[in-house]
Design a protein around this motif. Structure first.
Motif, PDB file in Angstrom:
ATOM      1  N   ARG A  32       0.801  -1.226   0.000  1.00  0.00           N
ATOM      2  CA  ARG A  32       0.000   0.000   0.000  1.00  0.00           C
ATOM      3  C   ARG A  32       0.833   1.275   0.000  1.00  0.00           C
ATOM      4  N   GLY A  33       2.107   1.163   0.280  1.00  0.00           N
ATOM      5  CA  GLY A  33       2.955   2.347   0.276  1.00  0.00           C
ATOM      6  C   GLY A  33       4.416   1.965   0.366  1.00  0.00           C
ATOM      7  N   VAL A  34       5.270   2.830  -0.141  1.00  0.00           N
ATOM      8  CA  VAL A  34       6.718   2.625  -0.061  1.00  0.00           C
ATOM      9  C   VAL A  34       7.343   3.928   0.414  1.00  0.00           C
ATOM     10  N   ARG A  35       8.167   3.832   1.449  1.00  0.00           N
ATOM     11  CA  ARG A  35       8.837   5.016   2.005  1.00  0.00           C
ATOM     12  C   ARG A  35      10.346   4.827   1.925  1.00  0.00           C
ATOM     13  N   LEU A  36      11.061   5.924   1.821  1.00  0.00           N
ATOM     14  CA  LEU A  36      12.515   5.855   1.639  1.00  0.00           C
ATOM     15  C   LEU A  36      13.191   6.897   2.505  1.00  0.00           C
ATOM     16  N   TRP A  37      14.307   6.482   3.136  1.00  0.00           N
ATOM     17  CA  TRP A  37      15.140   7.405   3.906  1.00  0.00           C
ATOM     18  C   TRP A  37      16.604   7.160   3.565  1.00  0.00           C
ATOM     19  N   ARG A  38      17.358   8.250   3.599  1.00  0.00           N
ATOM     20  CA  ARG A  38      18.797   8.173   3.401  1.00  0.00           C
ATOM     21  C   ARG A  38      19.493   8.456   4.721  1.00  0.00           C
ATOM     22  N   ALA A  39      20.387   7.567   5.144  1.00  0.00           N
ATOM     23  CA  ALA A  39      21.222   7.740   6.332  1.00  0.00           C
ATOM     24  C   ALA A  39      22.672   7.889   5.876  1.00  0.00           C
ATOM     25  N   PRO A  40      23.583   8.251   6.781  1.00  0.00           N
ATOM     26  CA  PRO A  40      24.971   8.457   6.360  1.00  0.00           C
ATOM     27  C   PRO A  40      25.614   7.262   5.681  1.00  0.00           C
ATOM     28  N   ASP A  41      25.258   6.036   6.068  1.00  0.00           N
ATOM     29  CA  ASP A  41      25.930   4.872   5.485  1.00  0.00           C
ATOM     30  C   ASP A  41      24.973   3.872   4.848  1.00  0.00           C
ATOM     31  N   ASN A  42      23.697   4.219   4.723  1.00  0.00           N
ATOM     32  CA  ASN A  42      22.758   3.284   4.120  1.00  0.00           C
ATOM     33  C   ASN A  42      21.509   3.997   3.630  1.00  0.00           C
ATOM     34  N   THR A  43      20.760   3.301   2.802  1.00  0.00           N
ATOM     35  CA  THR A  43      19.456   3.767   2.328  1.00  0.00           C
ATOM     36  C   THR A  43      18.422   2.745   2.759  1.00  0.00           C
ATOM     37  N   ARG A  44      17.338   3.203   3.336  1.00  0.00           N
ATOM     38  CA  ARG A  44      16.305   2.283   3.830  1.00  0.00           C
ATOM     39  C   ARG A  44      15.020   2.448   3.029  1.00  0.00           C
ATOM     40  N   LEU A  45      14.487   1.315   2.558  1.00  0.00           N
ATOM     41  CA  LEU A  45      13.183   1.248   1.905  1.00  0.00           C
ATOM     42  C   LEU A  45      12.226   0.497   2.818  1.00  0.00           C
ATOM     43  N   VAL A  46      11.048   1.047   3.023  1.00  0.00           N
ATOM     44  CA  VAL A  46      10.035   0.398   3.840  1.00  0.00           C
ATOM     45  C   VAL A  46       8.777   0.212   2.997  1.00  0.00           C
ATOM     46  N   ALA A  73       1.925 -11.047  -3.028  1.00  0.00           N
ATOM     47  CA  ALA A  73       1.701  -9.602  -2.917  1.00  0.00           C
ATOM     48  C   ALA A  73       1.384  -8.988  -4.265  1.00  0.00           C
ATOM     49  N   GLN A  74       0.646  -7.901  -4.224  1.00  0.00           N
ATOM     50  CA  GLN A  74       0.350  -7.097  -5.402  1.00  0.00           C
ATOM     51  C   GLN A  74       0.642  -5.641  -5.078  1.00  0.00           C
ATOM     52  N   LEU A  75       1.116  -4.889  -6.074  1.00  0.00           N
ATOM     53  CA  LEU A  75       1.449  -3.487  -5.885  1.00  0.00           C
ATOM     54  C   LEU A  75       0.183  -2.643  -5.991  1.00  0.00           C
ATOM     55  N   ALA A  76      -0.084  -1.857  -4.942  1.00  0.00           N
ATOM     56  CA  ALA A  76      -1.270  -1.007  -4.912  1.00  0.00           C
ATOM     57  C   ALA A  76      -0.893   0.441  -4.668  1.00  0.00           C
ATOM     58  N   THR A  77       0.290   0.836  -5.105  1.00  0.00           N
ATOM     59  CA  THR A  77       0.752   2.210  -4.949  1.00  0.00           C
ATOM     60  C   THR A  77       1.667   2.560  -6.113  1.00  0.00           C
ATOM     61  N   GLN A  78       2.062   3.813  -6.187  1.00  0.00           N
ATOM     62  CA  GLN A  78       2.951   4.276  -7.252  1.00  0.00           C
ATOM     63  C   GLN A  78       4.373   4.403  -6.717  1.00  0.00           C
ATOM     64  N   LEU A  79       5.347   3.849  -7.444  1.00  0.00           N
ATOM     65  CA  LEU A  79       6.745   3.943  -7.043  1.00  0.00           C
ATOM     66  C   LEU A  79       7.417   5.197  -7.588  1.00  0.00           C
ATOM     67  N   TYR A 125       1.879   1.375  12.675  1.00  0.00           N
ATOM     68  CA  TYR A 125       1.995   0.806  11.340  1.00  0.00           C
ATOM     69  C   TYR A 125       1.476  -0.621  11.329  1.00  0.00           C
ATOM     70  N   GLY A 126       1.155  -1.079  10.111  1.00  0.00           N
ATOM     71  CA  GLY A 126       0.780  -2.464   9.914  1.00  0.00           C
ATOM     72  C   GLY A 126       2.007  -3.300   9.593  1.00  0.00           C
ATOM     73  N   HIS A 127       1.804  -4.369   8.841  1.00  0.00           N
ATOM     74  CA  HIS A 127       2.925  -5.203   8.427  1.00  0.00           C
ATOM     75  C   HIS A 127       3.859  -4.389   7.527  1.00  0.00           C
ATOM     76  N   ARG A 128       5.173  -4.648   7.660  1.00  0.00           N
ATOM     77  CA  ARG A 128       6.163  -3.927   6.857  1.00  0.00           C
ATOM     78  C   ARG A 128       7.278  -4.860   6.408  1.00  0.00           C
ATOM     79  N   LEU A 129       7.799  -4.563   5.241  1.00  0.00           N
ATOM     80  CA  LEU A 129       9.012  -5.187   4.734  1.00  0.00           C
ATOM     81  C   LEU A 129      10.076  -4.095   4.646  1.00  0.00           C
ATOM     82  N   VAL A 130      11.194  -4.302   5.332  1.00  0.00           N
ATOM     83  CA  VAL A 130      12.260  -3.301   5.385  1.00  0.00           C
ATOM     84  C   VAL A 130      13.463  -3.825   4.609  1.00  0.00           C
TER      85      VAL A 130
END
Length: 328
Positions: A32-46, A73-79, A125-130
């Protein structure tokens, strides 16, 4: 009811049951959604999910890519809405391998080391894949923005200094280094106010102002543990402070209150029970046993037996607790 009618009723009921099972099998979990953060030594996708999933992550080269297969799973959001600037990700593609199997491909500008895990629902939050993408080389790591999602520019902060090597002479004068840790960050917003204010944003603003005031005092230098909107594990925060040569570690939080009339502040240090459990965890980890006692000293636990190491570490933590209470 005759035998024939009973058999027809039984088979009809079985048919309904099988049909229901088939519908459940085809009902895939939604991304239902994809979030992204940049840290000093990594990039996280949730990936925010409507239910639990099984997944697999692997790398491809020439060119560098990360493939994320999410089963059921099926994609229900825009990347396309994700901002990829200042990350090693150049583009994101997706496709349904089957009606219930989703594949996401991350095109990269540099090789990374991926790590992934799933999280169960919590209060926010609900279920998440990190999926974490760790930089392989600091020289090629992209610059870190204050946040990949903020729309309001933040006040400039003194850049983080490189790792500090403390002087060997006990009487040598140097600045007292204070590590300021803004709690939460990234996908962990902390407490949320009635008008939507997030603890992670409030404490980061406090940490930056505190850094400014400390740096204005002669003989003191403040370093930020978290400089933007990204998540840092708790144990990593103290590791960052150690590398900065910190004499004092201060964690800033803004707790929720049941009444809007609440005001004021509280200061606390690690409890005796917490110190004991922390000691046990340190001794259970051989890598931590070889770390420095007290963070910036010159004594290690490498050549000590388990009992002596436990005594030394317990004394060190007891002294740290006592000093922390005095400072508080």
């Amino acid at each position: 009811m005759g035998l024939g009618m009973r058999l027809r009723a039984m088979f009809a009921g079985l048919g309904v049951l099988l049909a229901a099972v088939a519908v459940d099998a085809l009902a895939a979990t939604e991304v239902r959604g994809v979030r992204l953060w940049r840290a000093p030594d990594n990039t996280r996708l949730v990936f925010d999910l409507s239910g639990p999933v099984q997944h697999n992550v692997f790398t491809l080269t020439a060119p560098n890519r990360i493939v994320i297969d999410v089963n059921g799973a099926q994609l229900a959001t825009q990347l396309e809405q994700l901002s990829l600037s200042n990350t090693p990700i150049t583009s994101i593609r997706s496709a349904q391998r089957t009606p219930t199997d989703l594949r996401v491909v991350l095109d990269l500008s540099a090789a990374v080391d991926p790590k992934s895990f799933t999280l169960a629902p919590n209060q926010q939050y609900g279920h998440r894949l990190v999926v974490d993408l760790f930089d392989q080389s600091a020289d090629t790591a992209p610059k870190v923005p204050a946040t990949t999602t903020a729309s309001v520019p933040q006040a400039p902060v003194t850049p983080t200094q490189p790792a500090v090597k403390l002087p060997a002479m006990p009487n040598a004068k140097r600045d007292i280094v204070i590590a300021i840790d803004a709690g939460h960050g990234g996908e962990d917003p902390g407490a949320i106010g009635p008008k939507g204010a997030r603890e992670k944003d409030v404490v980061l603003a406090i940490a930056k102002e505190l850094q400014r005031q400390i740096n204005a005092e002669k003989g003191f230098r403040a370093e930020l543990v978290r400089t933007g909107d990204y998540f840092i594990p708790l144990r990593k925060r103290t590791e960052i402070a150690r590398k900065q040569g910190a004499d004092l570690f201060v964690s800033v939080h803004a707790d929720a209150a049941p009444r809007s009339s609440a005001f004021g502040a509280s200061v606390f240090a690690l409890s005796d029970r917490g110190a004991t459990s922390e000691t046990a965890r340190w001794l259970a980890d051989n890598e931590n046993r070889s770390d420095l006692i007290g963070g910036a000293g010159s004594v290690t636990l490498d050549d000590k037996d388990r009992m002596l190491a436990g005594v030394l570490l317990d004394l060190s933590m007891t002294a740290s607790l006592s000093s922390s209470l005095d400072v508080g």
